[in-house]
Every structure is written in C-alpha cells, then in structure tokens.
Enzyme design. Structure first.
Site, PDB file in Angstrom:
ATOM      1  N   LYS A  34     -11.205 -12.361  55.375  1.00  0.00           N
ATOM      2  CA  LYS A  34      -9.902 -13.027  55.403  1.00  0.00           C
ATOM      3  C   LYS A  34      -9.044 -12.368  56.470  1.00  0.00           C
ATOM      4  CE  LYS A  34      -6.020 -12.227  53.246  1.00  0.00           C
ATOM      5  NZ  LYS A  34      -4.704 -12.393  52.615  1.00  0.00           N
ATOM      6  N   ASP A  61      -5.780 -17.052  56.699  1.00  0.00           N
ATOM      7  CA  ASP A  61      -4.752 -17.175  55.662  1.00  0.00           C
ATOM      8  C   ASP A  61      -3.378 -17.345  56.304  1.00  0.00           C
ATOM      9  OD1 ASP A  61      -3.562 -17.220  53.203  1.00  0.00           O
ATOM     10  OD2 ASP A  61      -3.682 -15.048  52.870  1.00  0.00           O
ATOM     11  N   LYS A  63      -1.142 -19.741  55.487  1.00  0.00           N
ATOM     12  CA  LYS A  63      -0.133 -20.296  54.566  1.00  0.00           C
ATOM     13  C   LYS A  63       0.813 -21.228  55.331  1.00  0.00           C
ATOM     14  CE  LYS A  63      -0.188 -16.508  51.210  1.00  0.00           C
ATOM     15  NZ  LYS A  63      -1.086 -15.518  51.787  1.00  0.00           N
ATOM     16  N   ASP A  66       5.123 -26.683  57.208  1.00  0.00           N
ATOM     17  CA  ASP A  66       6.018 -27.234  58.233  1.00  0.00           C
ATOM     18  C   ASP A  66       5.941 -28.757  58.125  1.00  0.00           C
ATOM     19  OD1 ASP A  66       7.557 -27.595  60.627  1.00  0.00           O
ATOM     20  OD2 ASP A  66       6.845 -25.658  61.343  1.00  0.00           O
ATOM     21  N   THR A 120       2.290 -15.341  43.975  1.00  0.00           N
ATOM     22  CA  THR A 120       2.285 -14.517  42.757  1.00  0.00           C
ATOM     23  C   THR A 120       3.464 -13.547  42.739  1.00  0.00           C
ATOM     24  OG1 THR A 120       0.605 -13.224  43.880  1.00  0.00           O
ATOM     25  CG2 THR A 120      -0.145 -14.654  42.119  1.00  0.00           C
ATOM     26  N   ARG A 212      -8.057  -3.750  49.457  1.00  0.00           N
ATOM     27  CA  ARG A 212      -8.103  -2.297  49.416  1.00  0.00           C
ATOM     28  C   ARG A 212      -9.249  -1.672  48.631  1.00  0.00           C
ATOM     29  NH1 ARG A 212      -1.847  -2.339  48.189  1.00  0.00           N
ATOM     30  NH2 ARG A 212      -2.621  -4.282  47.286  1.00  0.00           N
TER      31      ARG A 212
HETATM   32  O1  C5P Z   1      -5.779  -5.036  48.779  1.00  0.00           O
HETATM   33  P1  C5P Z   1      -5.823  -6.226  47.895  1.00  0.00           P
HETATM   34  O2  C5P Z   1      -7.184  -6.484  47.277  1.00  0.00           O
HETATM   35  O3  C5P Z   1      -4.708  -6.241  46.888  1.00  0.00           O
HETATM   36  O4  C5P Z   1      -5.575  -7.433  48.894  1.00  0.00           O
HETATM   37  C1  C5P Z   1      -5.482  -8.731  48.445  1.00  0.00           C
HETATM   38  C2  C5P Z   1      -5.308  -9.660  49.593  1.00  0.00           C
HETATM   39  O5  C5P Z   1      -5.033 -10.953  49.078  1.00  0.00           O
HETATM   40  C3  C5P Z   1      -4.154  -9.333  50.524  1.00  0.00           C
HETATM   41  O6  C5P Z   1      -4.537  -9.757  51.824  1.00  0.00           O
HETATM   42  C4  C5P Z   1      -3.019 -10.178  50.014  1.00  0.00           C
HETATM   43  O7  C5P Z   1      -2.129 -10.560  51.029  1.00  0.00           O
HETATM   44  C5  C5P Z   1      -3.755 -11.398  49.500  1.00  0.00           C
HETATM   45  N1  C5P Z   1      -3.075 -12.123  48.435  1.00  0.00           N
HETATM   46  C6  C5P Z   1      -2.667 -11.555  47.234  1.00  0.00           C
HETATM   47  N2  C5P Z   1      -2.061 -12.305  46.262  1.00  0.00           N
HETATM   48  C7  C5P Z   1      -1.853 -13.588  46.485  1.00  0.00           C
HETATM   49  C8  C5P Z   1      -2.245 -14.175  47.672  1.00  0.00           C
HETATM   50  C9  C5P Z   1      -2.869 -13.416  48.637  1.00  0.00           C
HETATM   51  O8  C5P Z   1      -2.869 -10.377  47.028  1.00  0.00           O
HETATM   52  N3  C5P Z   1      -1.303 -14.307  45.518  1.00  0.00           N
END
Ligand code: C5P
Length: 236
Positions: A34, A61, A63, A66, A120, A212
């Site tokens: 992603k 991603d 998002k 527009d 979220t 992460r």
């Molecule tokens: O590090 P982590 O696993 O929390 O990363 C989750 C990824 O998913 C990040 O790139 C974050 O921007 C994305 N994301 C999220 N929650 C959402 C939509 C996207 O954590 N509702």
C-alpha cells in the site's frame, strides 16, 4: 488465494530507499503493497512505477474526493500506471463513484476501486455533531458500503468490526480490506480498535493492511511470515 497474498504491507515511509529496501528484504514473500500520502508526497508518484516494475501489486491509497470529472481523471491516470487498486471516499457521492468506475471500464488493466466509508478517526459524536448525521458511525459506514457496491466499486476499506455486516449487506464477493490489524505479539501503537490477523480473516476480511507490525519489526521477514502463518491457520 495464498495467505501471503492477503497481506498488503503499508509502505508508510518518507524516503524511497527505506521503502524499497523493505520491498527487497521481503522479496517474493510479499506481493502486495500500500502506498499512501506519506510516501507519495515525499518521493512522488514514480515510486508506484518502481513497485509495479518489481512485479508488485500496488494499492494506491489516495482516498480521492472531488467532483466526478476530476476523480475520473485521477483514476484514469493511476490506472495507466498499472496499480492494482485505488481508494476513493464514498462520501464524494454516487455520481463521483460512477464516473470513477466508468472512466476505467475499457482499460485492459483495470484497477479495483475501493471505497473509504467513515474514517476510523471519526466516532459517533463527530458523525452526529459535526456531520449532522443522526445514525451511528457504524450504521453510516454500512450505508456507504452499500452505495459503493451499488455504484460498481469492488470493495471497501473497513474496520474489523464491520466486516460481517458489510458482507451481509453487499454480498460475499464485495471485497473488504481491513487496516488496524495487530498480531497478538506486537504493540497497538495509535490504533484503538485492533483485530488480530486470524480474527479479521475469520470474520471474512479479504485483505489485511499491515504497517508497523512488519515495517518496524526487528526482523520484518519473520514478522511477515508469522502473520502469513496465522492467516493460513484459519483459512486451511
Ligand atoms: O502501522 P499500521 O498497521 O497501523 O498501519 C495501518 C495502515 O493503514 C496505515 O497506512 C494507515 O494509514 C492505514 N489506515 C488505517 N486505518 C484506516 C484506514 C487506513 O490505519 N481506517
């Protein structure tokens, strides 16, 4: 689908070298990545091409949100870069969604279009007091998922708690992509409502966005493998 193909590794980095060195480290294990605002605003859109050239399937991603013509143009431009999927805000409206779907109808390489329902980071209070929507954030998310499905999107990005309701309302084939996934052996970081990989898959998730837990692991290859094994244990 193999367990490793259900994992989309989030390349949340600020520089190209760190991002691509993780891709090289994970090698053939990780097929899907992603790329979002963070990497794109720092290194530019060429990084999408570099990943595609390495044979990777890329979730861009963006998002998008527009007017229909602008979103349709952006979707076409990203499709020409041969990304695997593109996100767009369902709240942009059905005309925007339909224009996006239509804009790539005749493309030989047609990326999937994934709707973003309710971020979220918004809760019931922000939905009700700021957006003046009188239902819960979750009910709004399900409603928006139905609109995305009706307009021809391929799926939505959703929290682990919404998977079953989305599949019930939009059908089993409607793709549900779940971020905020945490294996039991990692930290929660800033994510609040986390699900484990096996929980998300059991509930019906098609893809998991994992950042992460892999990118900050001492040994990303072994972290990735552990997650893939956890997924395989519930899909077999
Ligand atoms: O590090 P982590 O696993 O929390 O990363 C989750 C990824 O998913 C990040 O790139 C974050 O921007 C994305 N994301 C999220 N929650 C959402 C939509 C996207 O954590 N509702």
């Amino acid at each position: 689908m193999e367990a490793n193909e259900r994992i989309i590794v989030a390349l949340d980095f600020d520089d190209r070298e760190t991002a691509l060195s993780l891709v090289d480290k994970l090698g053939d294990l990780a097929t899907r990545y992603k790329v979002g605002y963070r990497l794109l605003t720092s290194v530019g859109f060429e990084v999408l091409d570099e990943l595609v050239q390495r044979g990777k399937w890329v979730f861009c991603d963006m998002k998008l949100h527009d007017i229909p013509a602008t979103v349709a143009g952006a979707v076409r431009n990203l499709a020409a870069r041969r990304v695997g999927s593109i996100s767009l805000h369902v709240s942009g409206g059905s005309n925007m969604l339909k224009a996006a779907v239509q804009s790539i109808q005749n493309f030989a390489h047609r990326p999937q279009l994934w709707g973003v329902t309710v971020l979220t980071s918004l809760d019931d209070v922000s939905v009700q007091n700021e957006l003046l929507v009188s239902v819960s954030a979750q009910d709004l998310a399900i409603h928006l998922a139905r609109i995305a499905s009706f307009c021809g999107c391929d799926g939505v990005v959703a929290s682990g708690n919404e998977i079953e309701r989305i599949k019930e309302s939009c059908g089993e084939d409607f793709i549900v992509v779940v971020p905020g996934v945490r294996p039991s052996w990692t930290e929660q970081h800033d994510q609040k409502r986390v699900v484990t990989p096996s929980e998300a898959i059991k509930r019906g998730a098609d893809f998991l966005v994992i950042g992460r837990a892999v990118t900050e692991a001492g040994d990303p290859v072994s972290a990735f493998l552990q997650i893939a094994e956890e997924i395989a244990s519930v899909t077999k």
